[in-house]
Enzyme design. Structure first.
Site, short mmCIF file in Angstrom:
data_model
loop_
_atom_site.label_atom_id
_atom_site.label_comp_id
_atom_site.label_asym_id
_atom_site.label_seq_id
_atom_site.Cartn_x
_atom_site.Cartn_y
_atom_site.Cartn_z
N SER A 178 11.75 19.55 37.86
CA SER A 178 10.85 19.82 38.98
C SER A 178 9.59 18.98 38.92
O SER A 178 9.05 18.67 37.85
CB SER A 178 10.48 21.30 39.00
OG SER A 178 9.79 21.68 37.82
N ASP A 211 0.89 22.92 41.79
CA ASP A 211 0.62 24.27 41.32
C ASP A 211 -0.61 24.86 42.01
O ASP A 211 -1.67 24.22 42.03
CB ASP A 211 0.37 24.27 39.80
CG ASP A 211 1.62 23.93 39.01
OD1 ASP A 211 2.71 23.95 39.59
OD2 ASP A 211 1.49 23.65 37.80
N SER A 269 -0.86 43.96 45.84
CA SER A 269 -1.61 42.76 46.21
C SER A 269 -2.80 42.66 45.27
O SER A 269 -3.55 43.63 45.09
CB SER A 269 -2.10 42.85 47.66
OG SER A 269 -2.91 41.73 47.98
N ASN A 298 5.17 17.59 34.11
CA ASN A 298 4.29 17.98 33.01
C ASN A 298 4.73 17.36 31.69
O ASN A 298 3.92 16.86 30.90
CB ASN A 298 4.27 19.50 32.86
CG ASN A 298 3.61 20.21 34.02
OD1 ASN A 298 2.87 19.61 34.80
ND2 ASN A 298 3.89 21.49 34.15
N GLN A 327 12.98 28.57 33.40
CA GLN A 327 12.85 29.50 34.53
C GLN A 327 14.11 29.64 35.36
O GLN A 327 14.29 30.64 36.06
CB GLN A 327 11.70 29.05 35.45
CG GLN A 327 10.36 28.93 34.77
CD GLN A 327 10.04 27.50 34.43
OE1 GLN A 327 10.90 26.75 34.00
NE2 GLN A 327 8.78 27.10 34.63
N THR A 347 10.15 28.51 21.38
CA THR A 347 8.70 28.69 21.33
C THR A 347 8.37 30.18 21.31
O THR A 347 9.00 30.98 22.01
CB THR A 347 8.00 28.01 22.52
OG1 THR A 347 8.58 28.49 23.74
CG2 THR A 347 8.20 26.49 22.45
N LEU A 348 7.37 30.54 20.50
CA LEU A 348 7.05 31.95 20.24
C LEU A 348 5.62 32.29 20.62
O LEU A 348 5.03 33.22 20.07
CB LEU A 348 7.28 32.26 18.76
CG LEU A 348 8.67 31.91 18.20
CD1 LEU A 348 8.69 32.06 16.69
CD2 LEU A 348 9.75 32.78 18.84
N GLY A 380 4.28 25.29 27.44
CA GLY A 380 5.59 24.97 26.86
C GLY A 380 6.01 23.55 27.15
O GLY A 380 6.66 22.89 26.32
N ASP A 381 5.65 23.05 28.32
CA ASP A 381 5.97 21.66 28.66
C ASP A 381 5.22 20.69 27.75
O ASP A 381 5.77 19.66 27.32
CB ASP A 381 5.60 21.38 30.12
CG ASP A 381 6.35 22.26 31.10
OD1 ASP A 381 7.49 22.65 30.79
OD2 ASP A 381 5.80 22.57 32.17
#
Length: 327
Positions: A8, A12, A36, A52, A172, A223-224, A256-257
């Site tokens: 992707s 953002d 909302s 990214n 995702q 990843t944690l 993460g990226d």
């Protein structure tokens, strides 16, 4: 090492909510949620998983090749990526659809609620990797990051057909991929990237145990969050690399990226996986402190200082030759 990053490319729209989402979830009424949240701030940033990751790789001197689909509104974004060392010549520009949008709200506990609009990204399914490899004289690795689901499967199958090593990063899109598609993405991957929650989803989607997944991939990198990263290989003890200290968290989007960029850059320099993971964790920390996924800037002094602080002088020394060449 020539790395193509597929996935992707998005804009953002990042908002912050000063409270906690969980304070507004009513037990017993979760099947009828209607909420909302009034956001305090709005930042419009360049993003998208592939962009990214390519941004981080470009800062580390790897000249990554970005492969994805965007809209006619991409011109300024393209200049930004090129200025940061990213090859964008294989990005497809749709004549009609707009570049994908990621709309995300983060609460004070760093929890996120997000919506992703695909837009032009749907046209990524029409893209082939063979012309990219031909243009560049070959590819050493293709990262299959979150993208149009059909594109992810197509790129994975094409890597197998062309004999190009690939890394799977379904992330995702695990919520949209059917079980057979997840198996296709994972089976034979040089590296599998997930976070802790996604690791469970991968097991559930594939129907494979952790051991069966490890038998099908080169290594599994999980990843944690604040606990760092776990690296697993079949028949070997798992290795955990702790995260580095974060001064002040600004925005978790793209963290993460950034890790993936640092980790892959380390592998490209033939560094051992734990060493590469330390570099990835430093980039992740710097990204977390920045107000957007492509707002952190790398310099040798800062990166070296973070390595020394987090892992000690010997661990930092192992990365000095790479850093001297890259930064």
């Amino acid at each position: 090492m020539r790395i193509a990053v597929t996935g992707s490319i998005a804009t953002d729209h990042l908002m912050t909510f000063p409270g906690r989402f969980t304070d507004h979830l009513v037990p017993g009424e979760l099947s009828n949620v209607s909420l909302s949240f009034l956001a305090d701030t709005l930042e419009v940033r360049r993003g998208g998983a592939a962009a990214n990751i390519a941004y981080g790789l470009g800062q580390l001197g790897l000249s990554p090749v970005l492969v994805g689909a965007v809209g006619p509104d991409f011109a300024d974004y393209q200049v930004h990526l090129k200025e940061h060392g990213v090859d964008t010549d294989s990005v497809h520009v749709s004549p009609t659809a707009q570049t994908a949008r990621f709309v995300c709200t983060t609460d004070r506990a760093q929890n996120q609620i997000a919506t992703f609009y695909a837009g032009a990204m749907a046209e990524a399914r029409t893209l082939a990797l063979a012309p990219v490899a031909e243009r560049l004289g070959g590819l050493d690795l293709v990262l299959i990051s979150p993208n149009d689901p059909e594109a992810m499967v197509r790129h994975t199958e094409e890597c197998r057909r062309l004999g190009i090593p690939f890394a799977a990063d379904p992330s995702q899109q695990l919520a949209r991929l059917d079980p057979q598609a997840v198996r296709t993405l994972v089976d034979g991957a040089d590296r599998l990237f997930t976070n802790a929650y996604e690791s469970v989803l991968v097991r559930e989607s594939t129907g494979w145990t952790s051991g069966q997944i490890l038998d099908r991939v080169g290594s599994w990198v999980t990843t944690l969050g604040a606990d760092g990263v776990r690296i697993e290989r079949a028949g070997e003890p798992a290795v955990t690399v702790p995260a580095t200290r974060v001064r002040e968290a600004a925005d978790p989007t793209g963290v993460g990226d950034a890790f993936r960029a640092g980790f892959l850059a380390g592998l490209a320099a033939d560094l051992p996986e734990p060493t590469a993971a330390r570099l990835g964790c430093v980039l992740a920390g710097l990204a977390l402190e920045a107000p957007g996924p492509q707002e952190y800037v790398l310099d040798r002094t800062t990166v070296t200082a973070r390595l020394v602080e987090g892992y000690g002088e010997p661990a930092a020394a192992a990365l000095v030759p790479f850093l001297e060449a890259a930064l």
